[in-house]
Design a protein around this motif. Structure first.
Motif, PDB file in Angstrom:
ATOM      1  N   ALA A  96       0.837  -1.206   0.000  1.00 21.29           N
ATOM      2  CA  ALA A  96       0.000   0.000   0.000  1.00 21.29           C
ATOM      3  C   ALA A  96       0.869   1.253   0.000  1.00 21.29           C
ATOM      4  O   ALA A  96       0.570   2.238  -0.692  1.00 21.29           O
ATOM      5  CB  ALA A  96      -0.916  -0.002   1.221  1.00 21.29           C
TER       6      ALA A  96
ATOM      7  N   CYS B 228      -4.793   2.958  -5.865  1.00 18.57           N
ATOM      8  CA  CYS B 228      -5.402   2.026  -4.899  1.00 18.57           C
ATOM      9  C   CYS B 228      -6.919   2.021  -5.077  1.00 18.57           C
ATOM     10  O   CYS B 228      -7.550   3.085  -5.072  1.00 18.57           O
ATOM     11  CB  CYS B 228      -5.056   2.461  -3.471  1.00 18.57           C
ATOM     12  SG  CYS B 228      -5.888   1.530  -2.179  1.00 18.57           S
TER      13      CYS B 228
ATOM     14  N   VAL C  95     -10.535   0.592  -3.493  1.00 16.19           N
ATOM     15  CA  VAL C  95     -11.170   0.038  -2.296  1.00 16.19           C
ATOM     16  C   VAL C  95     -12.584  -0.355  -2.690  1.00 16.19           C
ATOM     17  O   VAL C  95     -13.410   0.512  -2.977  1.00 16.19           O
ATOM     18  CB  VAL C  95     -11.217   1.069  -1.156  1.00 16.19           C
ATOM     19  CG1 VAL C  95     -11.679   0.415   0.143  1.00 16.19           C
ATOM     20  CG2 VAL C  95      -9.851   1.706  -0.951  1.00 16.19           C
TER      21      VAL C  95
ATOM     22  N   ALA D 120     -15.315  -0.668   5.718  1.00 21.80           N
ATOM     23  CA  ALA D 120     -14.120   0.013   6.251  1.00 21.80           C
ATOM     24  C   ALA D 120     -14.203   0.257   7.757  1.00 21.80           C
ATOM     25  O   ALA D 120     -13.820   1.321   8.242  1.00 21.80           O
ATOM     26  CB  ALA D 120     -13.913   1.340   5.513  1.00 21.80           C
TER      27      ALA D 120
ATOM     28  N   PRO E 153      -6.004   1.733   3.014  1.00 24.01           N
ATOM     29  CA  PRO E 153      -6.151   2.854   2.061  1.00 24.01           C
ATOM     30  C   PRO E 153      -5.494   4.146   2.546  1.00 24.01           C
ATOM     31  O   PRO E 153      -4.933   4.896   1.750  1.00 24.01           O
ATOM     32  CB  PRO E 153      -7.671   3.003   1.929  1.00 24.01           C
ATOM     33  CG  PRO E 153      -8.209   1.649   2.259  1.00 24.01           C
ATOM     34  CD  PRO E 153      -7.304   1.121   3.341  1.00 24.01           C
TER      35      PRO E 153
ATOM     36  N   ALA F 157      -1.889   4.016   1.726  1.00 28.55           N
ATOM     37  CA  ALA F 157      -1.673   4.328   0.302  1.00 28.55           C
ATOM     38  C   ALA F 157      -1.803   5.827   0.051  1.00 28.55           C
ATOM     39  O   ALA F 157      -0.958   6.450  -0.604  1.00 28.55           O
ATOM     40  CB  ALA F 157      -2.690   3.550  -0.546  1.00 28.55           C
ATOM     41  N   LYS F 158      -2.838   6.406   0.621  1.00 24.84           N
ATOM     42  CA  LYS F 158      -3.079   7.852   0.436  1.00 24.84           C
ATOM     43  C   LYS F 158      -1.917   8.666   0.969  1.00 24.84           C
ATOM     44  O   LYS F 158      -1.406   9.584   0.299  1.00 24.84           O
ATOM     45  CB  LYS F 158      -4.383   8.228   1.152  1.00 24.84           C
ATOM     46  CG  LYS F 158      -4.782   9.684   1.052  1.00 24.84           C
ATOM     47  CD  LYS F 158      -5.227  10.053  -0.353  1.00 24.84           C
ATOM     48  CE  LYS F 158      -5.568  11.533  -0.408  1.00 24.84           C
ATOM     49  NZ  LYS F 158      -5.741  12.006  -1.798  1.00 24.84           N
TER      50      LYS F 158
ATOM     51  N   VAL G 258      -6.538   7.241  -4.626  1.00 28.36           N
ATOM     52  CA  VAL G 258      -7.386   6.226  -4.004  1.00 28.36           C
ATOM     53  C   VAL G 258      -8.814   6.359  -4.510  1.00 28.36           C
ATOM     54  O   VAL G 258      -9.397   7.446  -4.462  1.00 28.36           O
ATOM     55  CB  VAL G 258      -7.368   6.349  -2.464  1.00 28.36           C
ATOM     56  CG1 VAL G 258      -8.215   5.238  -1.818  1.00 28.36           C
ATOM     57  CG2 VAL G 258      -5.921   6.249  -1.949  1.00 28.36           C
ATOM     58  N   CYS G 259      -9.355   5.259  -5.010  1.00 29.48           N
ATOM     59  CA  CYS G 259     -10.704   5.250  -5.580  1.00 29.48           C
ATOM     60  C   CYS G 259     -11.555   4.202  -4.856  1.00 29.48           C
ATOM     61  O   CYS G 259     -11.152   3.046  -4.736  1.00 29.48           O
ATOM     62  CB  CYS G 259     -10.644   4.912  -7.069  1.00 29.48           C
ATOM     63  SG  CYS G 259     -12.279   4.688  -7.811  1.00 29.48           S
ATOM     64  N   GLU G 260     -12.709   4.608  -4.363  1.00 28.15           N
ATOM     65  CA  GLU G 260     -13.631   3.702  -3.653  1.00 28.15           C
ATOM     66  C   GLU G 260     -14.798   3.347  -4.566  1.00 28.15           C
ATOM     67  O   GLU G 260     -15.318   4.224  -5.292  1.00 28.15           O
ATOM     68  CB  GLU G 260     -14.151   4.378  -2.377  1.00 28.15           C
ATOM     69  CG  GLU G 260     -15.108   3.517  -1.564  1.00 28.15           C
ATOM     70  CD  GLU G 260     -15.582   4.213  -0.295  1.00 28.15           C
ATOM     71  OE1 GLU G 260     -16.124   5.333  -0.388  1.00 28.15           O
ATOM     72  OE2 GLU G 260     -15.371   3.649   0.804  1.00 28.15           O
TER      73      GLU G 260
ATOM     74  N   LEU H 134     -14.244   5.725   4.905  1.00 29.60           N
ATOM     75  CA  LEU H 134     -13.079   5.997   4.041  1.00 29.60           C
ATOM     76  C   LEU H 134     -13.394   7.017   2.948  1.00 29.60           C
ATOM     77  O   LEU H 134     -12.481   7.604   2.356  1.00 29.60           O
ATOM     78  CB  LEU H 134     -12.622   4.703   3.354  1.00 29.60           C
ATOM     79  CG  LEU H 134     -11.729   3.747   4.120  1.00 29.60           C
ATOM     80  CD1 LEU H 134     -11.362   2.568   3.214  1.00 29.60           C
ATOM     81  CD2 LEU H 134     -10.469   4.444   4.618  1.00 29.60           C
TER      82      LEU H 134
ATOM     83  N   CYS I 249     -10.878   9.467   0.055  1.00 23.61           N
ATOM     84  CA  CYS I 249     -10.642   8.974  -1.320  1.00 23.61           C
ATOM     85  C   CYS I 249     -10.575  10.136  -2.308  1.00 23.61           C
ATOM     86  O   CYS I 249     -11.269  11.148  -2.158  1.00 23.61           O
ATOM     87  CB  CYS I 249     -11.758   8.019  -1.727  1.00 23.61           C
ATOM     88  SG  CYS I 249     -11.704   6.478  -0.790  1.00 23.61           S
TER      89      CYS I 249
END
Ligand code: BV8
Length: 241
Positions: A178, A184, A186, A191, A200, A203-204, A210-212, A220, A224
């Protein structure tokens, strides 16, 4: 259902070299696997809340009851198939130079869809392990062993229950990946279960986009870069290959 995907995400997807995907029960929902939370229905087994029957404390107290719960779940899962989200994620593993799939799920559907080297943070319902020598036993093709074939002691589901430590090194491996990724995803997690839900943010913090993907907002969502509201089986195939 057509979803809106930003030009930024499409560019990031096209240029990404190191990608990490974290999935939760929602990625298996369209395969017919009940989720644990959300939608007001918390999983309850014979009147026992999910996080009680699936806890280390219950296993210590009543291993047969825990086996009954997991035997039931294997029965439900045996006839279920991966959905388009699982298959698209499996395609992604050869699309990027460095791809890591981390799942909280224990259903084995990612592997059934062709994903390799799946990082299973919480284990797998299709495996049993000895409570003493930890010898593993695959139950996908055979019945649950009455006792460890190697040392004769009792066996348990090879699943991380609430209040139990994750297998040594597994989370650390996922956290390192991560921290190195540039993109990334999710997908399908509420969460709230840690340490998985902390990935996440790692990673951020390391600069990843970061994409959910989730029909609902989660704790989260605010961190994102992009939140795509929708079902995994409909959204993930549209993100790209
Ligand atoms: C640990 C295996 C160190 C079992 C699971 C007090 C005492 C003890 C521990 C704790 C405590 N307080 C906090 C903790 C830590 C605890 C924790 O985080 N608890 C939470 C609930 C507060 N964590 C642990 O115990 C972990 N170990 O920390 O060790 C330690 C040790 C002792 C004491 C302290 C610390 C171990 C956690 C692992 C537990 N085992 N599973 C089994 O399966 O029976 S976790 C369980 O929850 C599942 O694995 C599941 O994967 C996971 C997370 O749930 P989700 O996957 O997110 O699924 P959920 O149903 O919640 O959400 C579904 C989502 O999908 C929703 O957002 C929904 O909107 C979305 N969705 C629905 N449909 C779709 C969709 N998305 C896309 N498409 C769709 N179609």
């Amino acid at each position: 259902m057509q979803v809106s995907i930003s030009a930024e995400l499409r560019r990031r997807f096209a240029e990404a070299r190191r990608v990490l995907v974290l999935t939760g029960a929602g990625v298996s929902a369209e395969s017919g696997v009940p989720t644990f939370r959300g939608g007001g229905n918390t999983a309850v087994w014979k009147g026992i809340p999910f996080d009680v029957i699936s806890s280390g404390a219950m296993l210590e107290r009543n291993l047969p009851a825990v086996w009954e719960w997991f035997d039931y779940r294997r029965g439900v899962l045996a006839s279920l198939e991966p959905n388009p989200a699982h298959y698209q994620i499996a395609r992604w593993q050869d699309r990027f130079p460095d791809f890591t799939l981390v799942t909280q799920n224990v259903d084995g559907l990612h592997q059934k869809a062709g994903s390799r080297n799946v990082v299973e943070l919480h284990g797998n319902v299709w495996r049993a392990r000895c409570t003493v020598c930890r010898m593993g036993h695959d139950m996908s093709e055979s019945a649950r062993p009455d006792a460890c074939p190697s040392c004769g002691n009792s066996v348990r589901p090879d699943v991380v229950l609430f209040g139990e430590m994750l297998p040594p090194g597994v989370f650390e491996f996922a956290a390192n990946k991560a921290a190195e990724c540039d993109l990334c995803f999710v997908i399908g997690t509420s969460a709230i279960v840690y340490p998985a839900a902390g990935l996440p943010a790692i990673a951020k913090d390391a600069g990843a986009f970061v994409c959910e993907v989730n029909p609902e907002r989660t704790p989260l969502s605010s961190l994102c870069d992009e939140v795509i509201t929708g079902k995994a089986g409909e959204v993930v195939p549209q993100i790209g290959l």
